[in-house]
Design a protein around this motif. Structure first.
Motif, PDB file in Angstrom:
ATOM      1  N   CYS A  35       0.817  -1.217   0.000  1.00 21.02           N
ATOM      2  CA  CYS A  35       0.000   0.000   0.000  1.00 21.02           C
ATOM      3  C   CYS A  35       0.847   1.260   0.000  1.00 21.02           C
ATOM      4  N   SER A  36       2.043   1.190   0.544  1.00 15.97           N
ATOM      5  CA  SER A  36       2.904   2.366   0.499  1.00 15.97           C
ATOM      6  C   SER A  36       3.220   2.737  -0.939  1.00 15.97           C
ATOM      7  N   MET A  42      -0.480   7.025  -6.226  1.00 11.64           N
ATOM      8  CA  MET A  42      -1.698   7.807  -6.127  1.00 11.64           C
ATOM      9  C   MET A  42      -1.378   9.290  -5.926  1.00 11.64           C
ATOM     10  N   LEU A  43      -0.379   9.566  -5.075  1.00  9.54           N
ATOM     11  CA  LEU A  43       0.003  10.963  -4.853  1.00  9.54           C
ATOM     12  C   LEU A  43       0.617  11.582  -6.100  1.00  9.54           C
ATOM     13  N   ALA A  44       1.344  10.791  -6.849  1.00 13.10           N
ATOM     14  CA  ALA A  44       1.926  11.308  -8.092  1.00 13.10           C
ATOM     15  C   ALA A  44       0.838  11.657  -9.110  1.00 13.10           C
ATOM     16  N   ALA A  45      -0.192  10.847  -9.156  1.00 19.54           N
ATOM     17  CA  ALA A  45      -1.256  11.069 -10.127  1.00 19.54           C
ATOM     18  C   ALA A  45      -2.279  12.100  -9.665  1.00 19.54           C
ATOM     19  N   HIS A  46      -2.488  12.215  -8.360  1.00 17.33           N
ATOM     20  CA  HIS A  46      -3.553  13.068  -7.827  1.00 17.33           C
ATOM     21  C   HIS A  46      -3.015  14.013  -6.755  1.00 17.33           C
ATOM     22  N   SER A  47      -1.938  14.693  -7.052  1.00 19.27           N
ATOM     23  CA  SER A  47      -1.334  15.579  -6.056  1.00 19.27           C
ATOM     24  C   SER A  47      -2.173  16.821  -5.794  1.00 19.27           C
ATOM     25  N   ASP A  48      -3.236  17.023  -6.569  1.00 24.59           N
ATOM     26  CA  ASP A  48      -4.095  18.180  -6.380  1.00 24.59           C
ATOM     27  C   ASP A  48      -5.106  17.991  -5.247  1.00 24.59           C
ATOM     28  N   ALA A  57      -0.012   9.781   5.005  1.00 22.21           N
ATOM     29  CA  ALA A  57       0.701   9.952   6.274  1.00 22.21           C
ATOM     30  C   ALA A  57       0.074   9.103   7.370  1.00 22.21           C
ATOM     31  N   ASP A  58      -1.244   9.082   7.423  1.00 18.86           N
ATOM     32  CA  ASP A  58      -1.923   8.261   8.433  1.00 18.86           C
ATOM     33  C   ASP A  58      -1.625   6.782   8.239  1.00 18.86           C
ATOM     34  N   TRP A  59      -1.588   6.341   6.986  1.00 24.92           N
ATOM     35  CA  TRP A  59      -1.278   4.941   6.707  1.00 24.92           C
ATOM     36  C   TRP A  59       0.134   4.598   7.174  1.00 24.92           C
ATOM     37  N   GLU A  60       1.082   5.437   6.820  1.00 25.91           N
ATOM     38  CA  GLU A  60       2.471   5.169   7.189  1.00 25.91           C
ATOM     39  C   GLU A  60       2.661   5.218   8.704  1.00 25.91           C
ATOM     40  N   LEU A  61       1.978   6.141   9.359  1.00 25.45           N
ATOM     41  CA  LEU A  61       2.148   6.299  10.797  1.00 25.45           C
ATOM     42  C   LEU A  61       1.435   5.195  11.573  1.00 25.45           C
ATOM     43  N   GLU A  68       8.997   8.697   9.759  1.00 27.62           N
ATOM     44  CA  GLU A  68       9.746   9.451   8.742  1.00 27.62           C
ATOM     45  C   GLU A  68       8.963   9.556   7.436  1.00 27.62           C
ATOM     46  N   LYS A  69       8.394   8.452   6.977  1.00 28.87           N
ATOM     47  CA  LYS A  69       7.628   8.494   5.730  1.00 28.87           C
ATOM     48  C   LYS A  69       6.362   9.327   5.894  1.00 28.87           C
ATOM     49  N   ALA A  70       5.740   9.233   7.059  1.00 26.69           N
ATOM     50  CA  ALA A  70       4.541  10.041   7.311  1.00 26.69           C
ATOM     51  C   ALA A  70       4.891  11.525   7.240  1.00 26.69           C
TER      52      ALA A  70
END
Length: 122
Positions: A35-36, A42-48, A57-61, A68-70
């Protein structure tokens, strides 16, 4: 491979953040998907969409236990969405969690050192 999960999570932008987090948990458990990596694509495609940075961030945390990734997801989101109060608040929360984690680690280390010096004296 990641296009379908990314699309379905982004299309559910009208749903609550907890529902989207559940979608990620489903991907992770049932499909054994990284999922990371899905979140990065997903962030690259939908950074808007600023809430996606919070979701990442919530997923990583919470699920990956990676502060760090969060923090990096939130910082990247703030570079794009400079006036988003939600991202600033979430970054502040992550920073507090990180500081608390470091304090706990330092106290544990001090206790260990004290035990060793105490056992050396005996």
């Amino acid at each position: 491979m990641y296009r379908c999960p990314c699309y379905s999570i982004v299309q559910s932008s009208n749903t609550k953040l907890s529902q989207r987090s559940w979608n990620l948990a489903f991907l992770h458990q049932i499909l054994q998907t990284n999922c990371s990596l899905v979140l990065v694509h997903m962030l690259a495609a939908h950074s808007d969409i600023p809430i996606l940075f919070k979701l990442a961030a919530d997923w990583e945390l919470d699920d990956c236990r990676n502060v760090e990734k969060a923090r990096n997801h939130l910082k990247n989101g703030l570079q794009i969405h400079k006036k988003c109060a939600m991202l600033y608040l979430d970054l502040f929360r992550v920073q507090l969690i990180y500081i608390n984690k470091k304090i706990i680690e330092e106290h544990a280390l001090l206790r260990l050192v004290r035990r060793r010096t105490h056992s050396d004296r005996i």
